[in-house]
Design an enzyme around this catalytic site. Sequence first.
Site, PDB file in Angstrom:
ATOM      1  N   GLU A  79      70.654  31.331  43.743  1.00  0.00           N
ATOM      2  CA  GLU A  79      70.743  32.120  44.977  1.00  0.00           C
ATOM      3  C   GLU A  79      71.468  33.464  44.842  1.00  0.00           C
ATOM      4  O   GLU A  79      72.447  33.720  45.555  1.00  0.00           O
ATOM      5  CB  GLU A  79      71.392  31.288  46.079  1.00  0.00           C
ATOM      6  CG  GLU A  79      70.535  30.124  46.513  1.00  0.00           C
ATOM      7  CD  GLU A  79      71.023  29.435  47.787  1.00  0.00           C
ATOM      8  OE1 GLU A  79      72.160  29.715  48.220  1.00  0.00           O
ATOM      9  OE2 GLU A  79      70.269  28.616  48.338  1.00  0.00           O
ATOM     10  N   GLU A 126      65.478  23.624  46.602  1.00  0.00           N
ATOM     11  CA  GLU A 126      66.397  23.105  47.611  1.00  0.00           C
ATOM     12  C   GLU A 126      65.655  22.957  48.933  1.00  0.00           C
ATOM     13  O   GLU A 126      64.989  23.882  49.396  1.00  0.00           O
ATOM     14  CB  GLU A 126      67.617  24.019  47.798  1.00  0.00           C
ATOM     15  CG  GLU A 126      68.610  23.968  46.658  1.00  0.00           C
ATOM     16  CD  GLU A 126      69.906  24.714  46.966  1.00  0.00           C
ATOM     17  OE1 GLU A 126      70.189  24.956  48.171  1.00  0.00           O
ATOM     18  OE2 GLU A 126      70.628  25.056  46.017  1.00  0.00           O
TER      19      GLU A 126
END
Length: 538
Positions: A372, A475
Amino acid sequence: MVVARLLVRGYLVLGLMILIVHHQSLLPGCFTNDAHPRACVPGGVVALQPERSLFDASKVRAVSLGGWLVIEKWMKTSLFDGIPDGDLLDGAQISLQSISRGTYLSAERGGGDRMVVNRTAISTWETFKVWRVSAGVYQLRVFNKMFVSAMNGGGGAVLASAASPAQWESFKIHRNPSQSSMVHIQAYNGMYLQARDRNLLTADLKDVPGWNKNDATFIMVVNTPLGGEYQLANGWGAEAAVNVFQKHRESFVQESDFRFLASKGINAVRIPVGYWIASDPNPPAPYVSGSLQALDNGFQWANNHGIKIIIDLHAAPGSQNGQEHSSSRDGIAEWAVQVGIDYIGESIKTIDFLASRYGNNQALLGIELLNEPGAAVVPLDVLKDYYARGYSTVRKYTSSAYVIMCQRIGGDFTELANVLPADKVVLDVHFYNLFNHELFDKKTPEWNIDFVYNDRLSLVKRLNTAGNALIFVGEWTNEWMVENASQSDYLRFGAAQLQVFGQATFGWAYWSYQHQLYRWSFKQSVQQGYLNAPTSGW
């Protein structure tokens, strides 16, 4: 009769041999799907279940072991219970109001100038980020990233002009025992800060002030947004932290958890790690040793139970997004800043360490180069170059492991699809029906389920054909912003996500295995009947 029996036995053996050859051609070993008919997984099958191999499924069906080797407070708040001055952890944001004047301390011009006590409202210049030295001793970072400093250690002016903190920038904060928001601030030489002059804060009061209305007493308001690995380790201090981390690592994930996942048909785990693992057993302060041994244990357990591992560099030096899960000290992301410390080079060293240590381990499925990165703080060209360097680093040690890139959070989903060659390269995207209040707040279960079947499915299909990279929904979770959802609603929402994310060419990983918020927890959701495997398997 004997001849007949021999013929039957011969046909059975021949049929079994054909079945075995056919079965082995489908093992990941070799995932099969329409877009990538033979994307091979390193090592093949390690162990068989009674009825079928964990890798008979065509793609990755993984669960992330979040909160194990990279701490996130919201996943297990009890780790932070009992820290002295537990609200004043690294990254806490404070404002200070003079009791005598009623106005707020401010770093003039956001920093690089004097400290004043003349603001009537709180904004960015009146907000200070805490760097914790020890319980009771703190450094204060201002808006322009400089630090508050008592000149000469005290006795005169207080400025906001230090580029880095040392003794003059360290202050003791004394709290009123009967009202913890009321404080005195003591400079390095023992003198106290006071607001005698609204246009200049000074550190020149020699006597201990009382708690009455005086120039040396302030009201402190605290906001504590971060609770990551850095905050936990530095908050407890070196000796206490060792005990806290050891107990957590030994209990949060155990071999029985790998056995549980295998029994549920999960064929891989994604394990977030921090960059400090490469320095274990002597990680940089304040980090605590032991994460490397825990990861070694994870590989042993994975091999024991036929599960593959994706190692995910979740927390990079300097922080790639300013969040607690990247172990940011104070919410500032400096990973991509090419001045001073070479954080990107340090990250490559971490990837080198992980690839060299685990590259030949049959449980290794892939290495995720970074988790991320934020689009607002990591330029695309910088990230592309890093991913290219990371790919080359992994390939020095293994030709079979997948090299996984993560999307930039806030960037275009397809911008990285063709960055690396079509050589076991994966693009990780994260999908949550959360966080975006404008989009997801106050929506019904049906709206969310329709969103998955329409918007998410359309995006997955587009990504599948966007470039060289296989697509990994790395995710997702079975939680949303729906209030008072029923168990049936959760089951339908989970089924929709499994069906849609199962179409990604590489597979998916649930976030996370353990979590104090049960619907975020794969284990709790499965055990309590809020998430079911499809009848055909994950």
